[in-house]
Scaffold this active site. Structure first.
Site, PDB file in Angstrom:
ATOM      1  N   HIS A   1      25.724  43.339  84.612  1.00  0.00           N
ATOM      2  CA  HIS A   1      26.660  43.404  83.487  1.00  0.00           C
ATOM      3  C   HIS A   1      26.044  42.792  82.232  1.00  0.00           C
ATOM      4  O   HIS A   1      25.464  41.717  82.301  1.00  0.00           O
ATOM      5  CB  HIS A   1      27.924  42.586  83.761  1.00  0.00           C
ATOM      6  CG  HIS A   1      28.637  42.976  85.014  1.00  0.00           C
ATOM      7  ND1 HIS A   1      29.661  42.243  85.529  1.00  0.00           N
ATOM      8  CD2 HIS A   1      28.478  44.030  85.849  1.00  0.00           C
ATOM      9  CE1 HIS A   1      30.101  42.818  86.631  1.00  0.00           C
ATOM     10  NE2 HIS A   1      29.400  43.895  86.849  1.00  0.00           N
TER      11      HIS A   1
ATOM     12  N   TYR B   1      36.917  42.375  79.700  1.00  0.00           N
ATOM     13  CA  TYR B   1      37.837  43.483  79.989  1.00  0.00           C
ATOM     14  C   TYR B   1      38.889  43.642  78.890  1.00  0.00           C
ATOM     15  O   TYR B   1      39.490  42.677  78.445  1.00  0.00           O
ATOM     16  CB  TYR B   1      38.488  43.270  81.348  1.00  0.00           C
ATOM     17  CG  TYR B   1      37.459  43.119  82.439  1.00  0.00           C
ATOM     18  CD1 TYR B   1      36.423  44.051  82.551  1.00  0.00           C
ATOM     19  CD2 TYR B   1      37.476  42.043  83.317  1.00  0.00           C
ATOM     20  CE1 TYR B   1      35.443  43.928  83.522  1.00  0.00           C
ATOM     21  CE2 TYR B   1      36.500  41.910  84.293  1.00  0.00           C
ATOM     22  CZ  TYR B   1      35.483  42.851  84.397  1.00  0.00           C
ATOM     23  OH  TYR B   1      34.521  42.715  85.346  1.00  0.00           O
TER      24      TYR B   1
ATOM     25  N   ASP C   1      33.716  49.331  82.478  1.00  0.00           N
ATOM     26  CA  ASP C   1      34.889  49.090  83.324  1.00  0.00           C
ATOM     27  C   ASP C   1      36.135  48.955  82.443  1.00  0.00           C
ATOM     28  O   ASP C   1      36.257  47.990  81.680  1.00  0.00           O
ATOM     29  CB  ASP C   1      34.673  47.792  84.121  1.00  0.00           C
ATOM     30  CG  ASP C   1      35.773  47.533  85.135  1.00  0.00           C
ATOM     31  OD1 ASP C   1      36.727  48.325  85.195  1.00  0.00           O
ATOM     32  OD2 ASP C   1      35.660  46.518  85.865  1.00  0.00           O
TER      33      ASP C   1
ATOM     34  N   HIS D   1      39.090  48.513  83.603  1.00  0.00           N
ATOM     35  CA  HIS D   1      39.906  47.474  84.244  1.00  0.00           C
ATOM     36  C   HIS D   1      41.393  47.756  84.064  1.00  0.00           C
ATOM     37  O   HIS D   1      42.173  46.871  83.730  1.00  0.00           O
ATOM     38  CB  HIS D   1      39.539  46.090  83.670  1.00  0.00           C
ATOM     39  CG  HIS D   1      39.377  45.028  84.697  1.00  0.00           C
ATOM     40  ND1 HIS D   1      40.401  44.177  85.021  1.00  0.00           N
ATOM     41  CD2 HIS D   1      38.345  44.664  85.472  1.00  0.00           C
ATOM     42  CE1 HIS D   1      39.978  43.321  85.942  1.00  0.00           C
ATOM     43  NE2 HIS D   1      38.731  43.608  86.255  1.00  0.00           N
TER      44      HIS D   1
ATOM     45  N   GLU E   1      34.670  53.152  84.921  1.00  0.00           N
ATOM     46  CA  GLU E   1      35.322  52.547  86.086  1.00  0.00           C
ATOM     47  C   GLU E   1      36.785  52.228  85.821  1.00  0.00           C
ATOM     48  O   GLU E   1      37.140  51.777  84.725  1.00  0.00           O
ATOM     49  CB  GLU E   1      34.544  51.255  86.375  1.00  0.00           C
ATOM     50  CG  GLU E   1      35.087  50.426  87.477  1.00  0.00           C
ATOM     51  CD  GLU E   1      34.286  49.147  87.613  1.00  0.00           C
ATOM     52  OE1 GLU E   1      33.092  49.116  87.206  1.00  0.00           O
ATOM     53  OE2 GLU E   1      34.842  48.167  88.118  1.00  0.00           O
TER      54      GLU E   1
ATOM     55  N   GLU F   1      38.275  49.353  93.430  1.00  0.00           N
ATOM     56  CA  GLU F   1      38.102  47.957  93.853  1.00  0.00           C
ATOM     57  C   GLU F   1      39.432  47.312  94.245  1.00  0.00           C
ATOM     58  O   GLU F   1      39.442  46.295  94.922  1.00  0.00           O
ATOM     59  CB  GLU F   1      37.401  47.138  92.770  1.00  0.00           C
ATOM     60  CG  GLU F   1      38.242  46.917  91.536  1.00  0.00           C
ATOM     61  CD  GLU F   1      37.509  46.150  90.448  1.00  0.00           C
ATOM     62  OE1 GLU F   1      36.432  46.604  90.047  1.00  0.00           O
ATOM     63  OE2 GLU F   1      38.016  45.111  90.013  1.00  0.00           O
TER      64      GLU F   1
ATOM     65  N   ARG G   1      34.625  52.671  95.003  1.00  0.00           N
ATOM     66  CA  ARG G   1      34.202  51.305  94.672  1.00  0.00           C
ATOM     67  C   ARG G   1      35.020  50.261  95.395  1.00  0.00           C
ATOM     68  O   ARG G   1      35.330  49.223  94.816  1.00  0.00           O
ATOM     69  CB  ARG G   1      34.455  51.078  93.172  1.00  0.00           C
ATOM     70  CG  ARG G   1      33.310  51.395  92.307  1.00  0.00           C
ATOM     71  CD  ARG G   1      33.612  51.075  90.890  1.00  0.00           C
ATOM     72  NE  ARG G   1      33.786  49.662  90.619  1.00  0.00           N
ATOM     73  CZ  ARG G   1      32.844  48.754  90.728  1.00  0.00           C
ATOM     74  NH1 ARG G   1      31.644  49.076  91.125  1.00  0.00           N
ATOM     75  NH2 ARG G   1      33.104  47.499  90.443  1.00  0.00           N
TER      76      ARG G   1
ATOM     77  N   ASP H   1      33.153  37.095  92.689  1.00  0.00           N
ATOM     78  CA  ASP H   1      34.091  36.571  93.688  1.00  0.00           C
ATOM     79  C   ASP H   1      33.955  37.354  94.999  1.00  0.00           C
ATOM     80  O   ASP H   1      34.916  37.898  95.529  1.00  0.00           O
ATOM     81  CB  ASP H   1      35.540  36.508  93.180  1.00  0.00           C
ATOM     82  CG  ASP H   1      36.059  37.771  92.521  1.00  0.00           C
ATOM     83  OD1 ASP H   1      35.242  38.616  92.114  1.00  0.00           O
ATOM     84  OD2 ASP H   1      37.284  37.919  92.423  1.00  0.00           O
TER      85      ASP H   1
ATOM     86  N   GLU I   1      26.850  47.400  92.517  1.00  0.00           N
ATOM     87  CA  GLU I   1      27.113  46.358  91.514  1.00  0.00           C
ATOM     88  C   GLU I   1      26.573  45.046  92.057  1.00  0.00           C
ATOM     89  O   GLU I   1      26.749  44.721  93.236  1.00  0.00           O
ATOM     90  CB  GLU I   1      28.620  46.240  91.270  1.00  0.00           C
ATOM     91  CG  GLU I   1      28.988  45.168  90.243  1.00  0.00           C
ATOM     92  CD  GLU I   1      30.503  45.016  90.084  1.00  0.00           C
ATOM     93  OE1 GLU I   1      31.246  45.313  91.038  1.00  0.00           O
ATOM     94  OE2 GLU I   1      30.938  44.597  88.998  1.00  0.00           O
TER      95      GLU I   1
HETATM   96  C1  GCO Z   1      34.162  44.296  88.618  1.00  0.00           C
HETATM   97  C2  GCO Z   1      35.485  43.669  88.527  1.00  0.00           C
HETATM   98  C3  GCO Z   1      35.631  42.224  88.807  1.00  0.00           C
HETATM   99  C4  GCO Z   1      37.060  41.784  88.959  1.00  0.00           C
HETATM  100  C5  GCO Z   1      37.153  40.534  89.770  1.00  0.00           C
HETATM  101  C6  GCO Z   1      38.595  40.090  89.965  1.00  0.00           C
HETATM  102  O1  GCO Z   1      33.199  43.607  88.871  1.00  0.00           O
HETATM  103  O2  GCO Z   1      34.139  45.488  88.451  1.00  0.00           O
HETATM  104  O3  GCO Z   1      36.454  44.392  87.957  1.00  0.00           O
HETATM  105  O4  GCO Z   1      34.940  41.453  87.884  1.00  0.00           O
HETATM  106  O5  GCO Z   1      37.610  41.557  87.707  1.00  0.00           O
HETATM  107  O6  GCO Z   1      36.531  40.732  91.001  1.00  0.00           O
HETATM  108  O7  GCO Z   1      38.645  38.840  90.535  1.00  0.00           O
HETATM  109 MG    MG Z   2      35.908  46.524  88.061  1.00  0.00          MG
END
Ligand code: GCO
Ligand code: MG
Length: 404
Positions: free
Chosen positions: A127, A158, A210, A212, A236, A262, A283, A316, A339
């Site tokens: 990123h 985001y 992303d 988001h 994304e 995700e 994803r 995370d 990623e």
């Molecule tokens: C990504 C994500 C993450 C999420 C995070 C939430 O890497 O594409 O969207 O950064 O925001 O895992 O806790």
């Molecule tokens: Mg994401």
């Protein structure tokens, strides 16, 4: 085959980079044989710990470690109500640990156990983010210098959210605190960013972005039409999982490739968008769907529809979870991209055997199983922390609470 049983299941929470990671250890009737899995749902980690300690551990003690499929199905059905992120993460911790054990018993790295390599290295993306175009470009150049060729570009993270400060957002009286963003300003800033990235940095790198879940269907449509000229590798999560079926309309009208998933926790969320080929990349966050067992099935399902994998790889996620999915990346023919958020030094000490990256490709080690250990003493130096949830309270200019 000699019967080896589950002796105990332990859960650890550790935060070597300031993010609570949840690790499950499955111990067996063989004193030297155990496995580790990732159960990281960082925003609700205590609930996951309870689910493992209070429900899964008592239920699984004494069961044979050999029959992962049976154990997975049993765990899934055992709460009657299922397919939610807390229980799926708990299940994933046990499931990945059992695959780790299976690999150790077979004396094979997981990718080999699954059928062997489909490639020698795993292309990863990183990123680039910053508070202005120049900062993002500097970040891209640094990543390029390290050998990365796929870069996800953001400005103000985001939603182009600069804490509401830079956007001169006009809020109503008494507006709640929150992570404010303005969809139009956000979209315009991303178009400007990609315009500059393509003219300043060029066309050699693959770029992604992303959303988001910050945009509506019509906003996304307009956005993708403008983005087409920059030839993204993918866009994304332009919509939320609750609106996954709206991808139909996007697909019919834009050539921008889509990545999604995700936040998925239930197969009913992914089956239609894959079968209809509305997305290009799946994803999912492996632990959020219940671990390796469902992910293997999902990857194979995707292959039949020409959908490639781009498993979620944020910070995370523990290095054990990252390595687990990288074994799939090595093995699955329909791997697309991975990623990758890097590891800090403390994580590399707590998790010996972390995957390594060189020249934009990641490599897992050849140790049996998932191949990543967990140093319990080192982990104890980084106990669970109180995490800052503020970015999750996303709001539109008039104060309406929306998805983060
Ligand atoms: C990504 C994500 C993450 C999420 C995070 C939430 O890497 O594409 O969207 O950064 O925001 O895992 O806790
Ligand atoms: Mg994401």
């Amino acid at each position: 085959m000699e019967n080896i049983t589950i002796r105990d299941i332990k859960v650890f929470v550790t935060a070597p980079r300031g993010i609570n990671l949840v690790i499950v250890k499955v111990e067996t009737s063989e004193p030297e044989l155990f496995g580790y899995g990732c159960a990281t749902f960082t925003w609700r980690h205590k609930a996951v710990v309870t689910a493992v300690e209070e429900y899964l551990c008592p239920m699984l003690k004494g069961k044979s470690v050999h029959n992962i499929e049976d154990i997975w199905q049993t765990m899934m059905g055992s709460s009657y109500w299922r397919n939610g992120p807390v229980l799926n993460n708990a299940i994933s911790g046990v499931d990945e640990a059992l695959w780790d054990i299976k690999g150790k018993l077979a004396n094979m790295p997981l990718y080999s156990l699954l059928g062997g390599k489909a490639r020698e290295g795993i292309a990863v993306y990183r990123h680039a983010d910053g508070s202005c175009i120049e900062e993002v470009e500097e970040c891209i150049r640094e990543l390029q210098a390290e050998g990365y060729r796929y870069i996800r570009c953001h400005m103000g993270t985001y939603g182009g959210n600069f804490g509401g400060k830079r956007q001169q957002i006009v809020k109503p009286r008494g507006a709640e605190n929150g992570a404010y963003y303005h969809p139009r300003m956000y979209m315009d800033s991303v178009i400007k960013l990609f315009d500059r990235v393509r003219s300043d940095i060029g066309w050699e790198i693959e770029v992604m972005h992303d959303v988001h879940e910050r945009l509506s269907l019509s906003e996304t449509l307009a956005f993708t039409k403008e983005l087409e000229q920059f030839k993204l590798f993918f866009l994304e999560d332009s919509l939320s999982p609750e609106q996954a079926n709206f991808y139909k309309y996007l697909r019919e009208q834009t050539a921008v490739p889509f990545a999604m998933g995700e936040l998925f926790t239930n197969p009913v969320e992914w089956i239609p968008i894959i079968q209809n080929q509305w997305i290009d990349f799946i994803r999912v966050h492996l632990s959020d769907i219940g671990g390796l067992t469902p992910a293997i099935k999902l990857a194979n399902f995707c292959e039949a529809y020409g959908v490639r994998t781009a498993w979620h790889g944020p910070n995370d996620l523990s290095p054990i979870g990252m390595a687990a999915q990288m074994h799939l990346d090595m093995h699955c023919h329909n791997f697309g991209i991975q990623e990758f958020s890097g590891f800090n030094e403390a994580e590399e000490v707590v998790f010996p055997g972390c995957p390594v990256v060189n020249n934009g490709y990641a490599y897992v080690n050849d140790r049996p199983g998932i191949g990543v250990g967990f140093d319990e003493k080192e982990a104890a130096k980084y106990p669970a922390i109180e995490m800052n949830h503020s970015w999750l309270f996303s709001r539109l200019p008039d104060g309406t609470a929306v998805r983060p």
